[in-house]
Write a protein that holds these residues in place. Sequence first.
Motif, PDB file in Angstrom:
ATOM      1  N   HIS A 195       0.806  -1.223   0.000  1.00  0.00           N
ATOM      2  CA  HIS A 195       0.000   0.000   0.000  1.00  0.00           C
ATOM      3  C   HIS A 195       0.841   1.277   0.000  1.00  0.00           C
ATOM      4  O   HIS A 195       0.425   2.304  -0.495  1.00  0.00           O
ATOM      5  CB  HIS A 195      -0.927  -0.018   1.211  1.00  0.00           C
ATOM      6  N   TYR A 196       2.067   1.228   0.573  1.00  0.00           N
ATOM      7  CA  TYR A 196       2.949   2.401   0.672  1.00  0.00           C
ATOM      8  C   TYR A 196       2.298   3.571   1.401  1.00  0.00           C
ATOM      9  O   TYR A 196       2.597   4.733   1.115  1.00  0.00           O
ATOM     10  CB  TYR A 196       3.456   2.861  -0.707  1.00  0.00           C
ATOM     11  N   ASN A 254      -2.494  10.592   5.362  1.00  0.00           N
ATOM     12  CA  ASN A 254      -1.851  10.016   4.184  1.00  0.00           C
ATOM     13  C   ASN A 254      -2.471  10.569   2.900  1.00  0.00           C
ATOM     14  O   ASN A 254      -1.760  10.821   1.922  1.00  0.00           O
ATOM     15  CB  ASN A 254      -1.990   8.492   4.197  1.00  0.00           C
ATOM     16  N   ILE A 255      -3.783  10.727   2.920  1.00  0.00           N
ATOM     17  CA  ILE A 255      -4.460  11.211   1.717  1.00  0.00           C
ATOM     18  C   ILE A 255      -4.294  12.722   1.597  1.00  0.00           C
ATOM     19  O   ILE A 255      -4.032  13.249   0.514  1.00  0.00           O
ATOM     20  CB  ILE A 255      -5.946  10.797   1.751  1.00  0.00           C
ATOM     21  N   ALA A 256      -4.400  13.388   2.747  1.00  0.00           N
ATOM     22  CA  ALA A 256      -4.313  14.858   2.731  1.00  0.00           C
ATOM     23  C   ALA A 256      -2.966  15.327   2.205  1.00  0.00           C
ATOM     24  O   ALA A 256      -2.879  16.326   1.484  1.00  0.00           O
ATOM     25  CB  ALA A 256      -4.558  15.407   4.134  1.00  0.00           C
ATOM     26  N   MET A 257      -1.885  14.596   2.536  1.00  0.00           N
ATOM     27  CA  MET A 257      -0.572  15.055   2.108  1.00  0.00           C
ATOM     28  C   MET A 257      -0.370  14.910   0.591  1.00  0.00           C
ATOM     29  O   MET A 257       0.541  15.498   0.026  1.00  0.00           O
ATOM     30  CB  MET A 257       0.552  14.343   2.870  1.00  0.00           C
ATOM     31  N   ALA A 258      -1.244  14.121  -0.047  1.00  0.00           N
ATOM     32  CA  ALA A 258      -1.109  13.918  -1.491  1.00  0.00           C
ATOM     33  C   ALA A 258      -1.976  14.876  -2.299  1.00  0.00           C
ATOM     34  O   ALA A 258      -2.044  14.770  -3.524  1.00  0.00           O
ATOM     35  CB  ALA A 258      -1.484  12.461  -1.831  1.00  0.00           C
ATOM     36  N   SER A 259      -2.647  15.803  -1.632  1.00  0.00           N
ATOM     37  CA  SER A 259      -3.598  16.640  -2.367  1.00  0.00           C
ATOM     38  C   SER A 259      -3.826  17.979  -1.676  1.00  0.00           C
ATOM     39  O   SER A 259      -3.387  18.197  -0.554  1.00  0.00           O
ATOM     40  CB  SER A 259      -4.937  15.919  -2.464  1.00  0.00           C
ATOM     41  N   ASN A 260      -4.559  18.836  -2.377  1.00  0.00           N
ATOM     42  CA  ASN A 260      -4.967  20.110  -1.771  1.00  0.00           C
ATOM     43  C   ASN A 260      -6.442  20.093  -1.407  1.00  0.00           C
ATOM     44  O   ASN A 260      -7.041  21.136  -1.190  1.00  0.00           O
ATOM     45  CB  ASN A 260      -4.733  21.260  -2.762  1.00  0.00           C
ATOM     46  N   ARG A 261      -7.035  18.937  -1.389  1.00  0.00           N
ATOM     47  CA  ARG A 261      -8.470  18.853  -1.123  1.00  0.00           C
ATOM     48  C   ARG A 261      -8.784  19.177   0.336  1.00  0.00           C
ATOM     49  O   ARG A 261      -7.939  18.985   1.217  1.00  0.00           O
ATOM     50  CB  ARG A 261      -8.985  17.445  -1.449  1.00  0.00           C
ATOM     51  N   ALA A 274      -7.578   2.376   1.435  1.00  0.00           N
ATOM     52  CA  ALA A 274      -7.022   3.703   1.748  1.00  0.00           C
ATOM     53  C   ALA A 274      -6.029   4.118   0.653  1.00  0.00           C
ATOM     54  O   ALA A 274      -5.984   5.279   0.243  1.00  0.00           O
ATOM     55  CB  ALA A 274      -6.345   3.677   3.116  1.00  0.00           C
ATOM     56  N   ALA A 275      -5.240   3.157   0.175  1.00  0.00           N
ATOM     57  CA  ALA A 275      -4.279   3.461  -0.901  1.00  0.00           C
ATOM     58  C   ALA A 275      -5.019   3.845  -2.184  1.00  0.00           C
ATOM     59  O   ALA A 275      -4.567   4.713  -2.943  1.00  0.00           O
ATOM     60  CB  ALA A 275      -3.366   2.264  -1.141  1.00  0.00           C
ATOM     61  N   ILE A 276      -6.158   3.221  -2.420  1.00  0.00           N
ATOM     62  CA  ILE A 276      -6.964   3.574  -3.602  1.00  0.00           C
ATOM     63  C   ILE A 276      -7.527   4.988  -3.423  1.00  0.00           C
ATOM     64  O   ILE A 276      -7.536   5.788  -4.362  1.00  0.00           O
ATOM     65  CB  ILE A 276      -8.080   2.530  -3.840  1.00  0.00           C
TER      66      ILE A 276
END
Length: 203
Positions: free
Chosen positions: A86-87, A97-104, A137-139
Motif C-alpha cells: 500500500h505504501y 496520508n491522503i491529505a498530504m497527497a492533495s490540496n483537497r 485507503a491506498a486507492i
Amino acid sequence: MLRLEHISHFYGQEGILHDISLEIEEGSFTVITGESGSGKSTLLSIVSTLLKPTEGKLYFDGLESRDIRHLNRFRKEEIGFVFQFHYLISHLTVYENIAMASNRTRQEIEALLTSLDIAELSGKYPDEISGGQRQRAAIARAMINEPKYIFADEPTGNLDSGNSQIVFDLLRGLDATVIVASHDHSKIKPTDRVITLKDGRLC
Ligand SMILES: Nc1ncnc2c1ncn2[C@@H]1O[C@H](COP(=O)(O)OP(=O)(O)OP(=O)(O)O)[C@@H](O)[C@H]1O
Ligand SMILES: [Mg+2]
C-alpha cells in the motif's frame, strides 16, 4: 484514449516485451493478466509513464508521451498509482496520508473515504487496520486528485479472496480509465477488457 504502438522493451539483450500495440478506451476497466514473468508489471510501468520503452510509442489522447512537457505534473494530475504494497506512511493516519497527497479539503477527503466505505478509519494508523482496508485507503489516495487514469499493479496481491473481490469491484466502479495488472483471473468479469501476455507478447 490510451494507445500503444509497437512497444518493445529490453533489459540488456533480453527481450521482455515484444511489439505490443493496443488501444484502451476512455473510462474502461482493463486487466493485464498472464503468468509470473510474462511482462505485466513492465507493461504497466510503461503505460503509466514510469518506464520508458526501448521501442515504440505511447499516446494519451493523441499526445505522445515523449511530447508531454511537464511529465511530473501530468503524473500528479492525471494518474493515480496503486501498488501491491500500500505504501501508506505508517506514522500518519489514513486521513493524513491522503491529505498530504492533495490540496483537497477535509470535507472532500472524508466524502471520498465514505464512498469507499472506510470513513470510520480516517483517524486510524495503517497498522491499526486490515490489509483490505489499507488497500482501500491506498486507492483513496490514488483517487483524491480525480485522475483520468488509475494504474494498479497486483493491488490484491496480499489480500484474501473476499478482500480481493472488494478491491476489484471498487477499482471497476471508479470514474477513470483503470488498468490493473493481476495474475488472479478469478475476479475478472465478462464485461472487463482482458489483455493476456505470454512471454512478453499479446495473445
Ligand atoms: N529491472 C529489470 N532488469 C532485468 N530484468 C527485469 C527487470 N524487471 C523485470 N525483469 C524481467 O522481465 C520479465 C518480466 O517481468 P515483470 O515483472 O514485468 O513480470 P510480471 O508478469 O509482472 O511477473 P509477476 O506476476 O511475477 O509480477 C521477467 O523475466 C523479469 O525477470
Ligand atoms: Mg508483476
